[in-house]
Scaffold this motif. Structure first.
Motif, PDB file in Angstrom:
ATOM      1  N   ILE A   1       0.818  -1.213   0.000  1.00 54.49           N
ATOM      2  CA  ILE A   1       0.000   0.000   0.000  1.00 54.49           C
ATOM      3  C   ILE A   1       0.849   1.258   0.000  1.00 54.49           C
ATOM      4  N   LEU A   2       2.103   1.145   0.492  1.00 53.79           N
ATOM      5  CA  LEU A   2       2.991   2.310   0.534  1.00 53.79           C
ATOM      6  C   LEU A   2       3.283   2.854  -0.861  1.00 53.79           C
ATOM      7  N   ALA A   3       3.314   1.986  -1.849  1.00 54.11           N
ATOM      8  CA  ALA A   3       3.589   2.412  -3.214  1.00 54.11           C
ATOM      9  C   ALA A   3       2.518   3.361  -3.731  1.00 54.11           C
ATOM     10  N   PHE A   4       1.292   3.190  -3.245  1.00 53.84           N
ATOM     11  CA  PHE A   4       0.208   4.061  -3.681  1.00 53.84           C
ATOM     12  C   PHE A   4       0.164   5.372  -2.904  1.00 53.84           C
ATOM     13  N   LEU A   5       0.635   5.330  -1.664  1.00 52.13           N
ATOM     14  CA  LEU A   5       0.534   6.505  -0.794  1.00 52.13           C
ATOM     15  C   LEU A   5       1.714   7.469  -0.933  1.00 52.13           C
ATOM     16  N   MET A   6       2.892   6.940  -1.339  1.00 50.25           N
ATOM     17  CA  MET A   6       4.076   7.813  -1.312  1.00 50.25           C
ATOM     18  C   MET A   6       3.993   8.925  -2.363  1.00 50.25           C
ATOM     19  N   SER A   7       3.267   8.715  -3.454  1.00 47.40           N
ATOM     20  CA  SER A   7       3.133   9.776  -4.455  1.00 47.40           C
ATOM     21  C   SER A   7       2.317  10.945  -3.916  1.00 47.40           C
ATOM     22  N   ILE A   8       1.392  10.647  -2.972  1.00 46.99           N
ATOM     23  CA  ILE A   8       0.609  11.724  -2.362  1.00 46.99           C
ATOM     24  C   ILE A   8       1.515  12.621  -1.530  1.00 46.99           C
ATOM     25  N   VAL A   9       2.404  12.020  -0.779  1.00 47.81           N
ATOM     26  CA  VAL A   9       3.324  12.795   0.071  1.00 47.81           C
ATOM     27  C   VAL A   9       4.200  13.704  -0.782  1.00 47.81           C
ATOM     28  N   ALA A  10       4.765  13.143  -1.855  1.00 47.39           N
ATOM     29  CA  ALA A  10       5.641  13.934  -2.721  1.00 47.39           C
ATOM     30  C   ALA A  10       4.872  15.042  -3.423  1.00 47.39           C
ATOM     31  N   GLY A  11       3.670  14.718  -3.924  1.00 51.84           N
ATOM     32  CA  GLY A  11       2.887  15.697  -4.665  1.00 51.84           C
ATOM     33  C   GLY A  11       2.426  16.866  -3.806  1.00 51.84           C
ATOM     34  N   ILE A  12       1.967  16.575  -2.593  1.00 55.61           N
ATOM     35  CA  ILE A  12       1.501  17.642  -1.710  1.00 55.61           C
ATOM     36  C   ILE A  12       2.665  18.546  -1.294  1.00 55.61           C
TER      37      ILE A  12
ATOM     38  N   PHE B   1       9.955  10.860  -0.691  1.00 59.46           N
ATOM     39  CA  PHE B   1      10.101   9.399  -0.702  1.00 59.46           C
ATOM     40  C   PHE B   1      10.978   8.940   0.466  1.00 59.46           C
ATOM     41  N   LEU B   2      12.064   9.666   0.697  1.00 63.15           N
ATOM     42  CA  LEU B   2      12.994   9.271   1.755  1.00 63.15           C
ATOM     43  C   LEU B   2      12.333   9.315   3.123  1.00 63.15           C
ATOM     44  N   ILE B   3      11.623  10.400   3.396  1.00 60.29           N
ATOM     45  CA  ILE B   3      10.978  10.543   4.709  1.00 60.29           C
ATOM     46  C   ILE B   3       9.881   9.502   4.885  1.00 60.29           C
ATOM     47  N   PHE B   4       9.002   9.369   3.907  1.00 56.20           N
ATOM     48  CA  PHE B   4       7.864   8.470   4.045  1.00 56.20           C
ATOM     49  C   PHE B   4       8.313   7.014   4.155  1.00 56.20           C
ATOM     50  N   LEU B   5       9.155   6.583   3.212  1.00 56.09           N
ATOM     51  CA  LEU B   5       9.599   5.184   3.237  1.00 56.09           C
ATOM     52  C   LEU B   5      10.568   4.937   4.372  1.00 56.09           C
ATOM     53  N   GLY B   6      11.342   5.958   4.752  1.00 53.57           N
ATOM     54  CA  GLY B   6      12.243   5.799   5.898  1.00 53.57           C
ATOM     55  C   GLY B   6      11.470   5.587   7.191  1.00 53.57           C
ATOM     56  N   LEU B   7      10.447   6.409   7.408  1.00 52.93           N
ATOM     57  CA  LEU B   7       9.610   6.241   8.599  1.00 52.93           C
ATOM     58  C   LEU B   7       8.894   4.892   8.583  1.00 52.93           C
ATOM     59  N   ALA B   8       8.421   4.501   7.398  1.00 52.75           N
ATOM     60  CA  ALA B   8       7.755   3.213   7.288  1.00 52.75           C
ATOM     61  C   ALA B   8       8.692   2.069   7.634  1.00 52.75           C
ATOM     62  N   THR B   9       9.951   2.181   7.182  1.00 50.12           N
ATOM     63  CA  THR B   9      10.934   1.127   7.490  1.00 50.12           C
ATOM     64  C   THR B   9      11.232   1.041   8.974  1.00 50.12           C
ATOM     65  N   VAL B  10      11.325   2.193   9.621  1.00 48.15           N
ATOM     66  CA  VAL B  10      11.661   2.213  11.042  1.00 48.15           C
ATOM     67  C   VAL B  10      10.511   1.751  11.919  1.00 48.15           C
ATOM     68  N   PHE B  11       9.292   2.202  11.627  1.00 46.16           N
ATOM     69  CA  PHE B  11       8.179   1.978  12.528  1.00 46.16           C
ATOM     70  C   PHE B  11       7.228   0.866  12.091  1.00 46.16           C
TER      71      PHE B  11
END
Length: 494
Positions: free
Chosen positions: A360-371, A482-492
């Motif tokens: 599901i992260l693949a669909f959500l990370m574009s929202i973070v970058a776009g906003i 991408f770095l922040i979103f996927l990094g946080l996802a990896t950690v938590f």
């Protein structure tokens, strides 16, 4: 007692072409395009005729060609020069040059001054030496200076021979000022009087001129050394008693510009003080020219167009220019954009394991970058506009950064609640929603900070603050998003 910068002219009747509404100019363009299309069809049919019919077909083609030329002449030569310029800019190069050859010589000078730089070059190339001299020979010194960069040197040299010593000095002076300065847009046609004459004398002098220079709203009062003493508005001249002296009614509070001032600063002054004209003086206070609202409107329009193109990393181009010319204009920043997008993809690829396990992260990370990018673009647009009107200084830059961060945080907090709710709705995970919310706020803050800093830093180093700024901003918000979103996802979440 009175200066005579404007030569009195004999009272002759001059036919002025009618001015068209934009809709009428569009209709005239469509009629011309229809005629040109018919001409192409006739030429194509003539080439297909058999050899035994060649003489007749050539005769018919010649008759139709002259008919089409007469139709084009009847359309374009009835237009105002500004509308002729609009039509020429709207045609491909070969059609533009063909129509230009049919424009009456009496319009040449005005059309060359009205047409955009990128189209003017092709028109001048199609004119012979004598036509260019005839066109430029009717221009004022400041108008010749506007075209100097596009005119062949031998034409300028020939035109200078026909100028008076004063006009030649004005031309050399105007050509000596850098582009985008007041000196490059000022004109020398103005009315000057002395302060020790009566208003009646001034009125008699004005009547001798038959017409005033365009956009004359005030008369400049100078001493014998041409030093500006004050201004006399036409409204004051008309309503005060004729026997009063100029010194009694002139205004000593007026705006003056230096020829080396930025034309953008002059435009800001005109907007701020609702000016129609302003005096240009040298370092010794001598009146050397004036700037009018006509030049200022052109400056504002050009700056607006350049800013819009710069945001996309473009320079002004002929939309009908050869493909290679367009490629050279557009390719550099597209290549930069390709490189930055590749880096953003590289960042995302480093989290392949995370994305593969939580799809599901693949669909959500574009929202973070776009906003984040949209938030930064909003801030950047405001800052570039503030830079253009001179509201950003070294003393308030940091305050602007803090303000934009505060506004963005509040907006991001509200928006991230909506984004988090959406993430929770499609994933069913509170943890994913929390990561989404945090990453979105962080990336929006980054976008806002860069939206302030990128244009300010480019302006500080003498670069166009708008040129390519959106490309740099998108690179940062995509990569860091991408770095922040996927990094946080990896950690938590892993």
């Amino acid at each position: 007692m009175l200066d005579h910068p404007v030569k009195p002219q004999e009272g002759v009747s001059i036919a002025i072409p009618r001015r068209l509404d934009p809709e009428d100019a569009q209709q005239a363009l469509q009629r011309l395009q229809s005629i040109l299309t018919r001409q192409e069809v006739v030429e194509a049919l003539a080439r297909r005729q058999s050899d035994d019919e060649e003489d007749d077909s050539n005769l018919l083609e010649g008759v139709l060609h002259r008919r089409h030329e007469n139709e084009i002449k009847s359309i374009v030569n009835d237009l105002h020069p500004s509308d002729i310029a609009f039509i020429l800019e709207s045609l491909p190069v070969h059609e533009r040059q063909a129509v230009w050859q049919l424009v009456s010589a009496e319009h040449d000078a005005d059309v060359l001054l009205e047409v955009d730089d990128w189209a003017r070059e092709s028109l001048i190339k199609s004119m012979d030496h004598q036509d260019l001299i005839a066109a430029t020979g009717t221009m004022d010194a400041d108008e010749i200076a506007d075209l100097a960069a596009d005119l062949p040197p031998d034409v300028i040299a020939e035109v200078q021979k026909g100028l008076t010593d004063e006009e030649r000095a004005q031309l050399i002076e105007a050509m000596g000022y850098p582009e985008d300065t007041v000196g490059a847009i000022m004109d020398f046609e103005m009315v000057r009087v002395r302060e020790d004459v009566s208003l009646e004398v001034v009125l008699r002098y004005l009547r001798r001129l038959h017409e005033l220079p365009d956009h004359t709203d005030q008369i400049f009062v100078v001493d014998r050394e041409d030093k500006l003493q004050g201004t006399l508005s036409l409204s004051t001249l008309l309503v005060r008693e004729p026997d009063m002296l100029v010194s009694e009614v002139m205004s000593t509070e007026y705006l003056t510009l230096n020829p080396l001032d930025s034309d953008a600063d002059a435009a800001g002054a005109f907007e701020r003080y609702d000016l129609v004209s302003a005096a240009v003086t040298d370092d010794k206070g001598r009146l050397i020219g004036r700037v009018t609202i006509a030049e200022v409107v052109d400056v504002i329009q050009e700056d607006s167009q350049e800013q819009a193109l710069s945001r996309a990393g473009l320079q002004e181009e002929d939309i009908f220019a050869p493909v290679l010319d367009a490629l050279r204009n557009r390719a550099p920043w597209l290549f930069v954009n390709l490189c930055t997008a590749s880096i953003a993809s590289l960042v995302a690829s480093r989290f392949e394991d995370t994305v593969s396990q939580i799809v599901i992260l693949a669909f959500l990370m574009s929202i973070v970058a776009g906003i984040g990018g949209n938030s930064g673009n909003q801030t950047m647009t405001m800052i570039i506009r503030a830079l253009a009107v001179g509201r950003v200084t070294s003393s308030n830059a940091w305050r602007l950064v803090k303000r934009e961060l505060t506004v963005t945080f509040l907006v991001g907090a509200c928006g991230s609640l909506v984004a988090a709710s959406f993430a929770w709705a499609i994933s069913g995970s509170i943890a994913i929603a929390a990561v989404m919310m945090t990453a979105m706020i962080c990336n929006m803050l980054i976008g806002a900070a860069l939206g302030v800093l990128i244009p300010i830093l480019r302006d500080r180093f003498g670069k166009d603050p708008a040129m390519g700024s959106s490309v740099l901003l998108t690179f940062a918000t995509d990569s860091l998003g991408f770095l922040i979103f996927l990094g946080l996802a990896t950690v938590f979440l892993m």
